[in-house]
Design a protein around this motif. Structure first.
Motif, PDB file in Angstrom:
ATOM      1  N   GLU A  30      10.185  30.168   5.611  1.00 20.38           N
ATOM      2  CA  GLU A  30       9.521  28.937   6.035  1.00 20.38           C
ATOM      3  C   GLU A  30       9.371  27.972   4.866  1.00 20.38           C
ATOM      4  OE1 GLU A  30       5.907  29.639   8.118  1.00 20.38           O
ATOM      5  OE2 GLU A  30       6.887  30.503   9.876  1.00 20.38           O
ATOM      6  N   ALA A  31       9.072  28.501   3.685  1.00 20.85           N
ATOM      7  CA  ALA A  31       8.950  27.640   2.506  1.00 20.85           C
ATOM      8  C   ALA A  31      10.279  26.943   2.193  1.00 20.85           C
ATOM      9  CB  ALA A  31       8.476  28.455   1.309  1.00 20.85           C
ATOM     10  N   ARG A  32      11.388  27.685   2.304  1.00 23.87           N
ATOM     11  CA  ARG A  32      12.698  27.092   2.054  1.00 23.87           C
ATOM     12  C   ARG A  32      13.051  26.086   3.142  1.00 23.87           C
ATOM     13  NH1 ARG A  32      16.687  31.309   2.490  1.00 23.87           N
ATOM     14  NH2 ARG A  32      18.144  30.099   1.261  1.00 23.87           N
ATOM     15  N   ALA A  33      12.700  26.401   4.390  1.00 20.94           N
ATOM     16  CA  ALA A  33      13.034  25.508   5.502  1.00 20.94           C
ATOM     17  C   ALA A  33      12.278  24.185   5.414  1.00 20.94           C
ATOM     18  CB  ALA A  33      12.745  26.193   6.829  1.00 20.94           C
ATOM     19  N   ALA A  34      11.058  24.235   4.857  1.00 22.91           N
ATOM     20  CA  ALA A  34      10.260  23.013   4.768  1.00 22.91           C
ATOM     21  C   ALA A  34      10.920  21.982   3.858  1.00 22.91           C
ATOM     22  CB  ALA A  34       8.857  23.346   4.258  1.00 22.91           C
ATOM     23  N   GLY A  35      11.729  22.432   2.915  1.00 25.05           N
ATOM     24  CA  GLY A  35      12.365  21.518   1.964  1.00 25.05           C
ATOM     25  C   GLY A  35      13.747  21.071   2.372  1.00 25.05           C
ATOM     26  N   ARG A  36      14.187  21.400   3.583  1.00 25.66           N
ATOM     27  CA  ARG A  36      15.529  21.021   4.042  1.00 25.66           C
ATOM     28  C   ARG A  36      15.424  20.073   5.232  1.00 25.66           C
ATOM     29  NH1 ARG A  36      20.658  23.946   2.538  1.00 25.66           N
ATOM     30  NH2 ARG A  36      20.039  25.146   0.714  1.00 25.66           N
ATOM     31  N   GLU A  37      16.202  19.005   5.201  1.00 27.39           N
ATOM     32  CA  GLU A  37      16.228  18.042   6.288  1.00 27.39           C
ATOM     33  C   GLU A  37      17.456  18.278   7.175  1.00 27.39           C
ATOM     34  OE1 GLU A  37      13.942  15.618   6.939  1.00 27.39           O
ATOM     35  OE2 GLU A  37      12.710  16.476   5.339  1.00 27.39           O
ATOM     36  N   VAL A  38      17.279  18.082   8.458  1.00 23.56           N
ATOM     37  CA  VAL A  38      18.371  18.225   9.430  1.00 23.56           C
ATOM     38  C   VAL A  38      18.676  16.848  10.020  1.00 23.56           C
ATOM     39  CG1 VAL A  38      19.127  19.266  11.590  1.00 23.56           C
ATOM     40  CG2 VAL A  38      17.747  20.582   9.976  1.00 23.56           C
ATOM     41  N   GLY A  39      19.951  16.426   9.871  1.00 24.80           N
ATOM     42  CA  GLY A  39      20.346  15.120  10.392  1.00 24.80           C
ATOM     43  C   GLY A  39      21.039  15.190  11.738  1.00 24.80           C
ATOM     44  N   TRP A  40      21.818  16.263  11.975  1.00 21.06           N
ATOM     45  CA  TRP A  40      22.523  16.401  13.249  1.00 21.06           C
ATOM     46  C   TRP A  40      22.859  17.873  13.453  1.00 21.06           C
ATOM     47  CZ3 TRP A  40      21.966  13.199  16.877  1.00 21.06           C
ATOM     48  CH2 TRP A  40      22.803  13.184  18.013  1.00 21.06           C
ATOM     49  N   VAL A  41      23.522  18.162  14.546  1.00 23.93           N
ATOM     50  CA  VAL A  41      23.836  19.546  14.881  1.00 23.93           C
ATOM     51  C   VAL A  41      25.302  19.649  15.278  1.00 23.93           C
ATOM     52  CG1 VAL A  41      23.052  19.184  17.258  1.00 23.93           C
ATOM     53  CG2 VAL A  41      23.235  21.501  16.360  1.00 23.93           C
ATOM     54  N   ARG A  42      25.956  20.740  14.853  1.00 19.14           N
ATOM     55  CA  ARG A  42      27.351  21.003  15.201  1.00 19.14           C
ATOM     56  C   ARG A  42      27.470  22.428  15.737  1.00 19.14           C
ATOM     57  NH1 ARG A  42      29.515  15.793  14.654  1.00 19.14           N
ATOM     58  NH2 ARG A  42      28.731  14.904  12.702  1.00 19.14           N
ATOM     59  N   VAL A  43      28.279  22.592  16.777  1.00 21.49           N
ATOM     60  CA  VAL A  43      28.472  23.913  17.389  1.00 21.49           C
ATOM     61  C   VAL A  43      29.918  24.351  17.166  1.00 21.49           C
ATOM     62  CG1 VAL A  43      28.373  25.273  19.504  1.00 21.49           C
ATOM     63  CG2 VAL A  43      26.734  23.429  19.133  1.00 21.49           C
ATOM     64  N   LEU A  44      30.080  25.584  16.697  1.00 21.58           N
ATOM     65  CA  LEU A  44      31.406  26.153  16.500  1.00 21.58           C
ATOM     66  C   LEU A  44      32.121  26.286  17.846  1.00 21.58           C
ATOM     67  CD1 LEU A  44      33.180  27.554  14.192  1.00 21.58           C
ATOM     68  CD2 LEU A  44      32.381  29.702  15.211  1.00 21.58           C
ATOM     69  N   GLN A  45      33.366  25.804  17.917  1.00 25.18           N
ATOM     70  CA  GLN A  45      34.164  25.894  19.134  1.00 25.18           C
ATOM     71  C   GLN A  45      35.242  26.957  18.971  1.00 25.18           C
ATOM     72  OE1 GLN A  45      33.285  23.999  21.779  1.00 25.18           O
ATOM     73  NE2 GLN A  45      31.651  23.084  20.521  1.00 25.18           N
ATOM     74  N   ALA A  46      35.651  27.586  20.076  1.00 27.07           N
ATOM     75  CA  ALA A  46      36.668  28.639  20.027  1.00 27.07           C
ATOM     76  C   ALA A  46      38.070  28.035  20.039  1.00 27.07           C
ATOM     77  CB  ALA A  46      36.481  29.597  21.195  1.00 27.07           C
ATOM     78  N   ARG A  47      38.304  27.108  19.133  1.00 24.65           N
ATOM     79  CA  ARG A  47      39.610  26.452  19.016  1.00 24.65           C
ATOM     80  C   ARG A  47      39.722  25.900  17.601  1.00 24.65           C
ATOM     81  NH1 ARG A  47      37.813  21.392  18.836  1.00 24.65           N
ATOM     82  NH2 ARG A  47      36.173  20.683  20.254  1.00 24.65           N
ATOM     83  N   VAL A  48      40.844  25.335  17.294  1.00 28.45           N
ATOM     84  CA  VAL A  48      41.072  24.707  15.995  1.00 28.45           C
ATOM     85  C   VAL A  48      41.296  23.211  16.219  1.00 28.45           C
ATOM     86  CG1 VAL A  48      42.548  24.647  13.948  1.00 28.45           C
ATOM     87  CG2 VAL A  48      42.071  26.837  15.090  1.00 28.45           C
TER      88      VAL A  48
END
Length: 505
Positions: A30-48
């Protein structure tokens, strides 16, 4: 933009940190997470390509099916993928799959730990739904919290319509929030207590609550029928505040419904929640979740199935589920064993842990009080440090008296003087003599004492003869046996207190 900690608490409350050591336990993560900002989200796809894009401060979600498919096709290598995610400056990775971590997910988790990239694991498979929730939170935090609360409310409504009971509803809330939860009656008595299956630290929160019910993170009134408590020491998250306010009315109705379902004409209580073979009944209780002795869900379910076979169904009812803190059995005892001690002894042997038995009761409405009585007996008996056996609620004052022996003035010094003939030689030899004496004094006969020590009876007899020769004692003298037992408890109590004292600063 939101902090990883806020996102974790709001959208991923059931997720657990992945890794070992202080930096990866709940507090460190939790201490490490408090210092990290999230701008967007990406999901791994089963393709290239597996990711359409990957930018700094992105949250990368790795569903197990997609990762396994890409690995099997030779398109990616999980450690190399995580290295690329870290090099892109991602905020964290979220691993979605089944417990336990294995295969490509385990390889990805190991590399994330080596790179000090925050990684969370969540027992789920739908990355798209999670992506929508994260986006919803990033764009409209309050609206997403309300949507999350609505999901839980709908699930609780389904459980209520299925007449699943308070146990199932408490388990659902705990699992959803990733926190320990207690549903309490109007007098503050616990009606259902659950830890979050995926967050092992919540088991300690639940155990602490049972000892000190006033210490909770958040407590919300359920009309005049009881309370909903979120367990823990820290402040509640915003999601916990929104959820508890949203579901309070529904849980209040569930408490009232459960109370009414037990009442027949003129308010008389029916006994559907107890074995048909009673009255009378007793409650048998043992720990199901023990810190440091983590059993899988399958192992706990197997143990519960063995417990169900301890007596016929008309005489025995096993309450709770695999995420309950305790094994709780309602038993209609046989006339020749009114306390159910025979079943209790078999239960203690099967589980290899202490079992508490309440006093018999004939009024179905007293079941909750019998459970509280058994719980208090179990906690007091466990503090004595005795080997697994059956503790009786009608002897609770005696257990409390034994637990307070360490308060006797000069008690430890006098105990050490009496036991001094055994406290010579190597520490291992001293420990063996004390263990031998303790087993003989606690067990009803030499056969059971030898079994507790894991030695042959002849070996035990030889050890006792050596002790008598070394000390000059006659261990068949009642007064001496009483004083020796008292001295052993005084020493154990003093050692326990010394072990619990914080180290000097």
């Amino acid at each position: 933009m939101a902090s990883l900690l806020d996102l974790w608490r709001a959208v991923l409350p059931a997720a657990r940190p992945v890794g070992s050591g202080a930096a990866f336990d709940a507090a460190g993560a939790e201490a490490r997470a408090a210092g990290r900002e999230v701008g967007w989200v990406r999901v791994l796809q089963a393709r290239v390509p597996a990711f359409v894009a990957l930018d700094p401060q992105d949250l990368a979600i790795l569903p197990e099916p997609a990762l396994a498919a890409l690995t099997a096709a030779g398109a990616i290598d999980p450690p190399t993928l995580v290295e690329a995610i870290a090099a892109a400056g991602a905020a964290a990775v979220v691993l979605l799959g089944d417990e336990p971590l294995r295969g490509p997910l385990a390889l990805a988790a190991e590399r994330a730990e080596r790179l000090s990239l925050p990684a969370l694991f969540m027992a789920a498979s739908d990355g798209v739904l999670l992506e929508r929730a994260v986006i919803g939170f990033l764009l409209d935090a309050r609206g997403e919290l309300e949507r999350q609360a609505g999901r839980l409310e709908a699930e609780l409504e389904r459980l209520a319509l299925a007449d699943a009971g308070l146990e199932a509803q408490a388990a659902e809330v705990a699992s959803f929030l990733g926190a320990g939860v207690a549903i309490e009656g109007p007098g503050g008595e616990p009606l259902a207590v659950h830890a979050a299956p995926a967050r092992t630290e919540t088991r300690s929160d639940a155990a602490r609550y049972l000892a000190h019910p006033e210490r909770v993170s958040l407590r919300v009134r359920l009309a005049d029928l009881g309370s909903l408590a979120i367990l823990g020491d820290g402040p509640p998250s915003e999601l916990q505040r929104v959820v508890t306010a949203r579901v309070a009315g529904l849980l209040a109705l569930s408490i009232g419904r459960e109370r009414a379902s037990r009442a027949g004409p003129a308010g008389r209580v029916r006994a559907e929640a107890l074995p048909a073979g009673g009255p009378p009944w007793v409650v048998l209780m043992a720990r199901q979740l023990l810190p440091g002795l983590e059993a899988s869900g399958a192992e706990r379910e197997a143990a519960r199935e063995r417990l169900r076979r301890l007596a016929p169904a008309r005489r025995l009812l096993l309450r709770g589920d695999i995420s309950s803190l305790e094994y709780r059995l309602a038993l209609a005892p046989e006339a020749r064993d009114p306390f159910g001690l025979t079943v209790g002894a078999r239960m203690a042997t099967l589980l290899e842990r202490a079992v508490a038995v309440s006093r018999p009761f004939a009024d179905p409405g007293q079941r909750a009080l019998a459970e509280a009585e058994a719980r208090a007996t179990l906690e007091t008996f466990e503090a004595l440090g005795r080997p697994p056996q059956v503790a009786r609620a009608d002897r609770l004052p005696a257990y409390r008296l034994l637990g307070n022996l360490h308060n006797l003035p000069a008690g430890r010094r006098q105990a050490e003087e009496l036991l001094a003939p055994l406290l010579t030689g190597r520490p291992s030899a001293q420990a063996r003599r004390l263990d031998t004496l303790r087993a003989v004094l606690d067990a009803p006969d030499l056969v059971q004492a030898a079994a507790r020590l894991g030695v042959h009876r002849n070996t035990l007899t030889y050890r006792l003869s050596r002790i008598e020769a070394q000390t000059g004692w006659q261990l068949d003298e009642p007064d001496l046996k009483f004083l020796l037992g008292l001295s052993l408890r005084l020493m154990h109590g003093a050692q326990t207190m010394a072990a619990e004292e914080p180290p000097p600063r």
